[in-house]
Motif scaffolding. Structure first.
Motif, PDB file in Angstrom:
ATOM      1  N   VAL A 118       0.805  -1.222   0.000  1.00 33.30           N
ATOM      2  CA  VAL A 118       0.000   0.000   0.000  1.00 33.30           C
ATOM      3  C   VAL A 118       0.841   1.278   0.000  1.00 33.30           C
ATOM      4  N   ILE A 119       2.155   1.133   0.253  1.00 32.85           N
ATOM      5  CA  ILE A 119       3.081   2.267   0.235  1.00 32.85           C
ATOM      6  C   ILE A 119       4.279   1.872  -0.622  1.00 32.85           C
ATOM      7  N   ALA A 120       4.669   2.740  -1.522  1.00 31.67           N
ATOM      8  CA  ALA A 120       5.766   2.437  -2.451  1.00 31.67           C
ATOM      9  C   ALA A 120       7.127   2.601  -1.776  1.00 31.67           C
ATOM     10  N   LEU A 121       7.432   1.693  -0.834  1.00 32.28           N
ATOM     11  CA  LEU A 121       8.712   1.681  -0.138  1.00 32.28           C
ATOM     12  C   LEU A 121       9.152   0.245   0.082  1.00 32.28           C
ATOM     13  N   ASP A 122      10.442   0.067   0.252  1.00 28.67           N
ATOM     14  CA  ASP A 122      11.004  -1.231   0.593  1.00 28.67           C
ATOM     15  C   ASP A 122      10.953  -1.366   2.114  1.00 28.67           C
ATOM     16  N   PHE A 123      10.076  -2.221   2.607  1.00 32.70           N
ATOM     17  CA  PHE A 123       9.925  -2.422   4.044  1.00 32.70           C
ATOM     18  C   PHE A 123      10.715  -3.627   4.553  1.00 32.70           C
ATOM     19  N   SER A 124      11.693  -4.078   3.775  1.00 31.83           N
ATOM     20  CA  SER A 124      12.545  -5.164   4.259  1.00 31.83           C
ATOM     21  C   SER A 124      13.330  -4.662   5.463  1.00 31.83           C
ATOM     22  N   GLU A 125      13.767  -5.588   6.294  1.00 33.26           N
ATOM     23  CA  GLU A 125      14.539  -5.196   7.480  1.00 33.26           C
ATOM     24  C   GLU A 125      15.860  -4.539   7.112  1.00 33.26           C
ATOM     25  N   ALA A 126      16.434  -4.926   5.989  1.00 31.16           N
ATOM     26  CA  ALA A 126      17.713  -4.329   5.575  1.00 31.16           C
ATOM     27  C   ALA A 126      17.537  -2.868   5.178  1.00 31.16           C
ATOM     28  N   ALA A 127      16.453  -2.549   4.478  1.00 33.72           N
ATOM     29  CA  ALA A 127      16.229  -1.181   4.003  1.00 33.72           C
ATOM     30  C   ALA A 127      15.546  -0.299   5.047  1.00 33.72           C
ATOM     31  N   PHE A 128      14.770  -0.926   5.924  1.00 35.07           N
ATOM     32  CA  PHE A 128      13.961  -0.177   6.893  1.00 35.07           C
ATOM     33  C   PHE A 128      13.989  -0.913   8.234  1.00 35.07           C
ATOM     34  N   PRO A 129      15.132  -0.830   8.939  1.00 34.64           N
ATOM     35  CA  PRO A 129      15.282  -1.594  10.184  1.00 34.64           C
ATOM     36  C   PRO A 129      14.458  -1.007  11.335  1.00 34.64           C
ATOM     37  N   ALA A 130      14.241  -1.822  12.345  1.00 34.02           N
ATOM     38  CA  ALA A 130      13.577  -1.347  13.564  1.00 34.02           C
ATOM     39  C   ALA A 130      14.361  -0.160  14.117  1.00 34.02           C
ATOM     40  N   GLU A 149       9.435  -2.554  15.867  1.00 38.55           N
ATOM     41  CA  GLU A 149      10.053  -3.873  16.017  1.00 38.55           C
ATOM     42  C   GLU A 149       9.986  -4.551  14.655  1.00 38.55           C
ATOM     43  N   ARG A 150      10.562  -5.729  14.559  1.00 39.45           N
ATOM     44  CA  ARG A 150      10.595  -6.444  13.273  1.00 39.45           C
ATOM     45  C   ARG A 150       9.212  -6.495  12.611  1.00 39.45           C
ATOM     46  N   ASP A 151       8.190  -6.861  13.363  1.00 38.90           N
ATOM     47  CA  ASP A 151       6.847  -7.037  12.815  1.00 38.90           C
ATOM     48  C   ASP A 151       5.831  -6.065  13.403  1.00 38.90           C
ATOM     49  N   ARG A 152       6.293  -4.862  13.789  1.00 37.60           N
ATOM     50  CA  ARG A 152       5.389  -3.885  14.411  1.00 37.60           C
ATOM     51  C   ARG A 152       5.734  -2.478  13.930  1.00 37.60           C
ATOM     52  N   PHE A 153       4.717  -1.792  13.395  1.00 36.15           N
ATOM     53  CA  PHE A 153       4.877  -0.458  12.830  1.00 36.15           C
ATOM     54  C   PHE A 153       3.871   0.507  13.430  1.00 36.15           C
ATOM     55  N   LEU A 154       4.316   1.735  13.669  1.00 30.12           N
ATOM     56  CA  LEU A 154       3.438   2.831  14.046  1.00 30.12           C
ATOM     57  C   LEU A 154       3.212   3.653  12.779  1.00 30.12           C
ATOM     58  N   VAL A 155       1.955   3.997  12.513  1.00 30.07           N
ATOM     59  CA  VAL A 155       1.615   4.816  11.342  1.00 30.07           C
ATOM     60  C   VAL A 155       0.743   5.965  11.816  1.00 30.07           C
ATOM     61  N   MET A 156       1.218   7.198  11.605  1.00 28.57           N
ATOM     62  CA  MET A 156       0.426   8.375  11.955  1.00 28.57           C
ATOM     63  C   MET A 156      -0.176   8.949  10.679  1.00 28.57           C
TER      64      MET A 156
END
Length: 177
Positions: A118-130, A149-156
């Motif tokens: 839903v968002i045009a970004l690389d959300f892999s852990e390497a590109a977008f770490p905790a 965290e690895r499997d937890r995101f905050l979205v405002m």
């Protein structure tokens, strides 16, 4: 105006992995803005709260129920669980944005893959770490996403777009049986 209910739903992403989306209390959100002396002045004000101004635009600073995101060279957001005395010198402006944003938590083994759809970004852990965040757009609307965290995101998301953006998220989840 108080909301009647908070969003809470769960389902599967298109890979069959679990994802839950829930609204949490935002608390207080203050934007600090300034001019030429912003970095030094804002850092001094934040130090009175036990925080500091982030050095970059990807790494939040956390402490004592508060988070600071540097969102521009001359702007920062401060989220706090309780109201913070933001008496600022005349070189800064403090703006209360507490009613302007809604805070969502996306979590589960499929959360990163779901966000990547839903968002045009690389959300892999390497590109977008905790411990990092980005400002980006969700369906052409500006949002802030922090990987907690690895499997937890905050979205405002902006309050004015909450309904349409949460509806968009719901349409990308398959309800688990």
């Amino acid at each position: 105006m108080a909301k009647k209910h908070k969003l809470r739903l769960g389902g599967l992403n298109s890979d069959g992995q679990t994802v839950s989306v829930s609204e949490i209390a935002l608390g207080n959100l203050t934007q600090l803005a300034g001019w030429e002396t912003f970095a030094g002045t804002a850092d001094a004000v934040l130090k009175t709260q036990g925080l500091s101004l982030p050095a970059d635009y990807r790494s939040p600073v956390h402490g004592a129920g508060m988070t600071v995101w540097r969102i521009a060279p001359d702007r920062a957001l401060l989220r706090s669980e309780t109201p913070v005395d933001m008496s600022v010198p005349e070189e800064l402006v403090a703006l209360d944005l507490s009613d302007a944003r809604v805070c969502l938590i996306l979590e589960g083994e499929g959360a990163a893959g779901f966000l990547g759809r839903v968002i045009a970004l690389d959300f892999s852990e390497a590109a977008f770490p905790a411990g990092t965040f980005v400002q980006t757009s969700l369906h052409h609307v500006g949002v802030l996403v922090e990987r907690l965290e690895r499997d937890r995101f905050l979205v405002m998301v902006p309050t004015t777009w909450e309904r349409s953006l949460t509806d968009l998220l719901v349409t990308h989840l398959t309800v688990a049986a």
